[in-house]
Motif scaffolding. Structure first.
Motif, PDB file in Angstrom:
ATOM      1  N   MET A 131     -14.842  15.972 -20.632  1.00  0.00           N
ATOM      2  CA  MET A 131     -14.448  15.752 -19.340  1.00  0.00           C
ATOM      3  C   MET A 131     -13.810  16.947 -19.109  1.00  0.00           C
ATOM      4  SD  MET A 131     -17.364  13.867 -19.167  1.00  0.00           S
ATOM      5  CE  MET A 131     -17.441  14.827 -17.212  1.00  0.00           C
ATOM      6  N   LEU A 132     -12.217  17.325 -19.467  1.00  0.00           N
ATOM      7  CA  LEU A 132     -11.540  18.136 -19.240  1.00  0.00           C
ATOM      8  C   LEU A 132     -12.260  19.599 -19.593  1.00  0.00           C
ATOM      9  CD1 LEU A 132      -7.903  16.637 -20.616  1.00  0.00           C
ATOM     10  CD2 LEU A 132      -8.678  16.412 -18.440  1.00  0.00           C
ATOM     11  N   GLN A 133     -12.982  19.735 -20.127  1.00  0.00           N
ATOM     12  CA  GLN A 133     -13.784  21.091 -20.415  1.00  0.00           C
ATOM     13  C   GLN A 133     -14.839  21.362 -19.343  1.00  0.00           C
ATOM     14  OE1 GLN A 133     -13.185  23.559 -22.815  1.00  0.00           O
ATOM     15  NE2 GLN A 133     -14.266  24.750 -21.058  1.00  0.00           N
ATOM     16  N   ALA A 134     -15.196  20.135 -18.984  1.00  0.00           N
ATOM     17  CA  ALA A 134     -16.362  20.388 -18.025  1.00  0.00           C
ATOM     18  C   ALA A 134     -15.528  20.455 -16.475  1.00  0.00           C
ATOM     19  CB  ALA A 134     -16.951  19.042 -17.680  1.00  0.00           C
ATOM     20  N   LEU A 135     -14.642  19.306 -16.306  1.00  0.00           N
ATOM     21  CA  LEU A 135     -13.587  20.421 -14.950  1.00  0.00           C
ATOM     22  C   LEU A 135     -12.985  22.034 -15.449  1.00  0.00           C
ATOM     23  CD1 LEU A 135     -12.011  19.248 -11.848  1.00  0.00           C
ATOM     24  CD2 LEU A 135     -10.404  18.307 -13.410  1.00  0.00           C
ATOM     25  N   LYS A 136     -12.352  22.182 -16.024  1.00  0.00           N
ATOM     26  CA  LYS A 136     -11.763  23.846 -16.347  1.00  0.00           C
ATOM     27  C   LYS A 136     -13.404  24.742 -16.349  1.00  0.00           C
ATOM     28  CE  LYS A 136      -9.608  26.818 -19.532  1.00  0.00           C
ATOM     29  NZ  LYS A 136     -11.119  27.701 -20.327  1.00  0.00           N
ATOM     30  N   ASN A 137     -14.306  24.029 -16.927  1.00  0.00           N
ATOM     31  CA  ASN A 137     -15.469  25.026 -15.908  1.00  0.00           C
ATOM     32  C   ASN A 137     -15.858  25.195 -14.801  1.00  0.00           C
ATOM     33  OD1 ASN A 137     -15.391  25.782 -19.006  1.00  0.00           O
ATOM     34  ND2 ASN A 137     -17.353  24.254 -19.769  1.00  0.00           N
ATOM     35  N   TYR A 138     -15.602  23.827 -14.335  1.00  0.00           N
ATOM     36  CA  TYR A 138     -16.133  24.015 -13.027  1.00  0.00           C
ATOM     37  C   TYR A 138     -15.489  24.841 -11.598  1.00  0.00           C
ATOM     38  CZ  TYR A 138     -17.151  22.184  -7.413  1.00  0.00           C
ATOM     39  OH  TYR A 138     -17.171  21.953  -6.352  1.00  0.00           O
ATOM     40  N   ARG A 139     -13.907  25.048 -12.206  1.00  0.00           N
ATOM     41  CA  ARG A 139     -12.897  25.359 -11.707  1.00  0.00           C
ATOM     42  C   ARG A 139     -13.034  26.734 -11.923  1.00  0.00           C
ATOM     43  NH1 ARG A 139      -7.883  21.013 -12.312  1.00  0.00           N
ATOM     44  NH2 ARG A 139      -8.704  19.900 -10.600  1.00  0.00           N
ATOM     45  N   SER A 140     -12.980  27.644 -13.500  1.00  0.00           N
ATOM     46  CA  SER A 140     -13.311  28.717 -13.383  1.00  0.00           C
ATOM     47  C   SER A 140     -14.732  29.545 -13.005  1.00  0.00           C
ATOM     48  CB  SER A 140     -12.964  28.821 -15.003  1.00  0.00           C
ATOM     49  OG  SER A 140     -13.817  28.660 -15.677  1.00  0.00           O
ATOM     50  N   GLY A 141     -15.413  28.304 -12.469  1.00  0.00           N
ATOM     51  CA  GLY A 141     -17.308  28.945 -12.083  1.00  0.00           C
ATOM     52  C   GLY A 141     -17.795  29.510 -13.200  1.00  0.00           C
ATOM     53  N   GLY A 142     -17.012  29.905 -14.145  1.00  0.00           N
ATOM     54  CA  GLY A 142     -18.570  29.807 -15.012  1.00  0.00           C
ATOM     55  C   GLY A 142     -17.854  29.204 -16.830  1.00  0.00           C
ATOM     56  N   THR A 143     -18.351  29.480 -18.269  1.00  0.00           N
ATOM     57  CA  THR A 143     -18.202  28.702 -19.129  1.00  0.00           C
ATOM     58  C   THR A 143     -17.411  29.444 -20.332  1.00  0.00           C
ATOM     59  OG1 THR A 143     -20.891  28.892 -20.361  1.00  0.00           O
ATOM     60  CG2 THR A 143     -20.010  27.006 -18.714  1.00  0.00           C
ATOM     61  N   GLY A 144     -17.385  31.421 -20.423  1.00  0.00           N
ATOM     62  CA  GLY A 144     -17.347  31.842 -20.730  1.00  0.00           C
ATOM     63  C   GLY A 144     -17.699  31.859 -21.852  1.00  0.00           C
ATOM     64  N   GLN A 145     -17.139  31.595 -23.492  1.00  0.00           N
ATOM     65  CA  GLN A 145     -18.344  31.815 -24.320  1.00  0.00           C
ATOM     66  C   GLN A 145     -19.004  30.701 -25.292  1.00  0.00           C
ATOM     67  OE1 GLN A 145     -18.439  34.464 -25.913  1.00  0.00           O
ATOM     68  NE2 GLN A 145     -17.829  35.474 -23.922  1.00  0.00           N
ATOM     69  N   LEU A 146     -18.914  29.673 -24.251  1.00  0.00           N
ATOM     70  CA  LEU A 146     -19.124  28.198 -24.857  1.00  0.00           C
ATOM     71  C   LEU A 146     -20.850  28.896 -25.700  1.00  0.00           C
ATOM     72  CD1 LEU A 146     -17.944  25.400 -22.939  1.00  0.00           C
ATOM     73  CD2 LEU A 146     -17.337  25.497 -24.959  1.00  0.00           C
ATOM     74  N   SER A 147     -21.162  28.010 -25.768  1.00  0.00           N
ATOM     75  CA  SER A 147     -22.251  28.331 -26.763  1.00  0.00           C
ATOM     76  C   SER A 147     -23.836  27.269 -26.430  1.00  0.00           C
ATOM     77  CB  SER A 147     -22.252  28.307 -28.722  1.00  0.00           C
ATOM     78  OG  SER A 147     -23.496  28.401 -28.908  1.00  0.00           O
ATOM     79  N   GLN A 148     -24.572  27.875 -26.130  1.00  0.00           N
ATOM     80  CA  GLN A 148     -25.817  26.952 -25.725  1.00  0.00           C
ATOM     81  C   GLN A 148     -26.244  26.259 -27.422  1.00  0.00           C
ATOM     82  OE1 GLN A 148     -28.256  30.130 -24.272  1.00  0.00           O
ATOM     83  NE2 GLN A 148     -27.844  29.290 -21.749  1.00  0.00           N
ATOM     84  N   ILE A 149     -26.544  26.567 -28.244  1.00  0.00           N
ATOM     85  CA  ILE A 149     -27.448  25.888 -29.066  1.00  0.00           C
ATOM     86  C   ILE A 149     -25.657  24.329 -29.280  1.00  0.00           C
ATOM     87  CG2 ILE A 149     -26.158  28.314 -30.738  1.00  0.00           C
ATOM     88  CD1 ILE A 149     -29.385  25.766 -31.044  1.00  0.00           C
ATOM     89  N   GLY A 193     -23.907  16.507 -22.657  1.00  0.00           N
ATOM     90  CA  GLY A 193     -25.106  16.464 -21.935  1.00  0.00           C
ATOM     91  C   GLY A 193     -24.386  18.016 -20.106  1.00  0.00           C
ATOM     92  N   THR A 194     -23.351  17.236 -20.282  1.00  0.00           N
ATOM     93  CA  THR A 194     -23.048  17.892 -18.521  1.00  0.00           C
ATOM     94  C   THR A 194     -22.526  19.080 -19.235  1.00  0.00           C
ATOM     95  OG1 THR A 194     -22.277  16.007 -17.821  1.00  0.00           O
ATOM     96  CG2 THR A 194     -20.925  17.997 -17.127  1.00  0.00           C
ATOM     97  N   ILE A 195     -21.635  19.541 -19.739  1.00  0.00           N
ATOM     98  CA  ILE A 195     -21.089  20.320 -20.604  1.00  0.00           C
ATOM     99  C   ILE A 195     -22.133  21.722 -21.079  1.00  0.00           C
ATOM    100  CG2 ILE A 195     -19.765  22.130 -22.311  1.00  0.00           C
ATOM    101  CD1 ILE A 195     -18.226  19.438 -22.001  1.00  0.00           C
ATOM    102  N   LEU A 196     -23.394  21.205 -21.233  1.00  0.00           N
ATOM    103  CA  LEU A 196     -24.385  22.450 -21.694  1.00  0.00           C
ATOM    104  C   LEU A 196     -24.876  21.707 -20.024  1.00  0.00           C
ATOM    105  CD1 LEU A 196     -26.575  23.043 -23.964  1.00  0.00           C
ATOM    106  CD2 LEU A 196     -27.506  20.741 -23.586  1.00  0.00           C
ATOM    107  N   ALA A 197     -25.447  21.375 -19.404  1.00  0.00           N
ATOM    108  CA  ALA A 197     -26.447  21.862 -17.895  1.00  0.00           C
ATOM    109  C   ALA A 197     -25.085  23.283 -17.412  1.00  0.00           C
ATOM    110  CB  ALA A 197     -26.102  20.579 -17.551  1.00  0.00           C
ATOM    111  N   GLN A 198     -24.022  23.084 -17.844  1.00  0.00           N
ATOM    112  CA  GLN A 198     -22.773  24.151 -16.975  1.00  0.00           C
ATOM    113  C   GLN A 198     -23.211  25.237 -17.878  1.00  0.00           C
ATOM    114  OE1 GLN A 198     -19.007  22.808 -17.079  1.00  0.00           O
ATOM    115  NE2 GLN A 198     -18.935  21.820 -15.625  1.00  0.00           N
ATOM    116  N   VAL A 199     -23.133  25.744 -19.527  1.00  0.00           N
ATOM    117  CA  VAL A 199     -23.518  26.537 -19.960  1.00  0.00           C
ATOM    118  C   VAL A 199     -25.019  27.479 -19.582  1.00  0.00           C
ATOM    119  CG1 VAL A 199     -24.240  27.638 -22.269  1.00  0.00           C
ATOM    120  CG2 VAL A 199     -22.153  25.713 -22.060  1.00  0.00           C
TER     121      VAL A 199
END
Length: 75
Positions: A1-19, A56-62
């Protein structure tokens, strides 16, 4: 959940892979059912359910990030 929060705060996911997150979410979801059927251990089922929801949350963000930046959606 820390990754999801970081993604939300930064406004993007950077290089995280969808697959990668698709595979992680699918695997954890399958383990929820197999763990319940094989062991019946509700603690183990809950652990996998939380992991599946988190992935699933991070996948949706990606996917949202990919749509916003490139117009490319995996799913």
């Amino acid at each position: 959940m820390l990754q999801a929060l970081k993604n939300y705060r930064s406004g993007g996911t950077g290089q995280l892979s969808q697959i990668t997150f698709l595979i992680l979410t699918t695997t954890c979801s399958i383990r929820v059912f197999t763990s319940y059927l094989e062991t019946g251990d509700l603690t183990l089922v809950l652990i996998y359910a939380v992991a599946a929801a988190s992935n699933g949350t991070i996948l949706a963000q990606v996917n949202q990030s990919a749509l916003s930046s490139q117009g490319a959606l995996l799913l």
